[in-house]
Design an enzyme around this catalytic site. Structure first.
Site, mmCIF file in Angstrom:
data_model
loop_
_atom_site.group_PDB
_atom_site.id
_atom_site.type_symbol
_atom_site.label_atom_id
_atom_site.label_comp_id
_atom_site.label_asym_id
_atom_site.label_seq_id
_atom_site.Cartn_x
_atom_site.Cartn_y
_atom_site.Cartn_z
ATOM 1 N N ASP A 8 40.043 44.609 33.042
ATOM 2 C CA ASP A 8 40.343 43.236 33.451
ATOM 3 C C ASP A 8 39.182 42.676 34.259
ATOM 4 O OD1 ASP A 8 41.778 40.933 33.549
ATOM 5 O OD2 ASP A 8 43.415 41.704 34.783
ATOM 6 N N GLY A 9 39.160 41.331 34.348
ATOM 7 C CA GLY A 9 38.127 40.639 35.103
ATOM 8 C C GLY A 9 38.724 39.577 35.998
ATOM 9 N N GLU A 43 35.720 40.174 32.195
ATOM 10 C CA GLU A 43 36.558 40.860 31.201
ATOM 11 C C GLU A 43 35.694 41.707 30.252
ATOM 12 O OE1 GLU A 43 39.893 40.626 30.914
ATOM 13 O OE2 GLU A 43 40.519 38.788 31.908
ATOM 14 N N ASP A 66 44.301 41.847 28.688
ATOM 15 C CA ASP A 66 45.093 40.612 28.651
ATOM 16 C C ASP A 66 44.266 39.413 28.182
ATOM 17 O OD1 ASP A 66 43.501 39.930 30.824
ATOM 18 O OD2 ASP A 66 45.093 40.113 32.313
ATOM 19 N N HIS A 120 49.681 39.494 34.511
ATOM 20 C CA HIS A 120 50.576 39.152 35.626
ATOM 21 C C HIS A 120 52.045 39.251 35.218
ATOM 22 C CE1 HIS A 120 46.892 37.796 37.535
ATOM 23 N NE2 HIS A 120 46.675 36.994 36.509
ATOM 24 N N ASP A 130 43.692 44.514 37.414
ATOM 25 C CA ASP A 130 43.564 43.148 37.920
ATOM 26 C C ASP A 130 43.339 43.128 39.426
ATOM 27 O OD1 ASP A 130 44.053 40.089 37.641
ATOM 28 O OD2 ASP A 130 45.506 40.716 39.161
#
Length: 236
Positions: A8-9, A43, A66, A120, A130
């Site tokens: 994730d980013g 990401e 995501d 989320h 995240d």
């Protein structure tokens, strides 16, 4: 075996202080970032560093992500972009080109699969990645220490790949006289080990490998930055 990891980013302001992170478990994760970058760059960097960190093991990789942009870039669009000289269908240059080219190189010889997860939404691995990516972006915002993580501990340390440098031209040096080399007496056949030979000269060793064994050898050599032949010589 399959390694399952989330990537994730995060970017505050997008662009702004940015972070990336990949997460397998509390003992195996890594994070980093920049003072100014975009969320998409974070990401992509998370995926790139995940592949790099696990390049020296033979396990398959399941990447939970995501970002549809990242998944589509890697699994759908990249081949066509390469065929067009890294340009999109409308002729415009592909964005984040350097990161995408590095990912393309990191995928060689790997067995992997991407799976989209909703961000989320309390997915434990995604939330862990995240939170770590965001912690980095917040650290850059505050000029604080960057929480980089332990890395991929489960697979042992990744082999160090020395940087390729062009050697500078050296001034001629007069060699000092040295004593003549003393040639050792050859060992008797009964004293020879598996890889000892009766004469000190190059020998040829032939190995029969299955397709799977050759593929694993090639992946391991690529991860170490050497050819399969050089890897085998090191093992011998």
């Amino acid at each position: 075996m399959t390694i399952t990891a989330a990537a994730d980013g995060s970017a505050l302001g997008n662009p702004g202080p940015a972070g990336w992170a990949w997460y397998i478990d509390d003992n195996n994760w890594a994070a980093g970032g920049w003072k100014h970058a975009t969320n998409n760059q974070g990401e992509l960097k998370a995926v790139l560093e995940l592949f790099r960190a696990t390049a020296h093991v033979d396990d398959d990789l399941l990447v939970l992500c995501d970002s549809q942009y990242v998944i589509n870039s890697v699994t759908k669009w990249m081949r066509g972009w390469k065929a067009k000289g890294w340009r999109k269908a409308d002729g415009k240059a592909v964005m984040n080109l350097e990161l995408l080219q590095e990912i393309d190189e990191a995928l060689v010889g790997r067995t992997y699969r991407f799976e989209w997860v909703k961000g989320h939404a309390n997915h434990p691995l995604n939330e862990a990645a995240d939170s770590r990516a965001r912690a980095v972006s917040e650290a850059y915002q505050r000029n604080a220490a960057i929480p980089s993580g332990p890395g991929f501990v489960a697979g042992g340390p990744a082999p160090a790949v020395p940087a390729r440098k062009t050697p500078a031209a050296a001034a001629p040096v007069k060699a000092a006289a040295s004593a003549p080399a003393v040639r050792k007496a050859p060992k008797a056949s009964a004293d020879l080990g598996l890889f000892d030979f009766e004469e000190d000269r190059p020998h040829t060793v032939q190995l029969a490998l299955s397709s799977d064994e050759l593929a694993r050898l090639t992946r391991r050599a690529t991860g170490s930055g050497v050819s399969p032949e050089e890897l085998l010589r090191g093992l011998i």
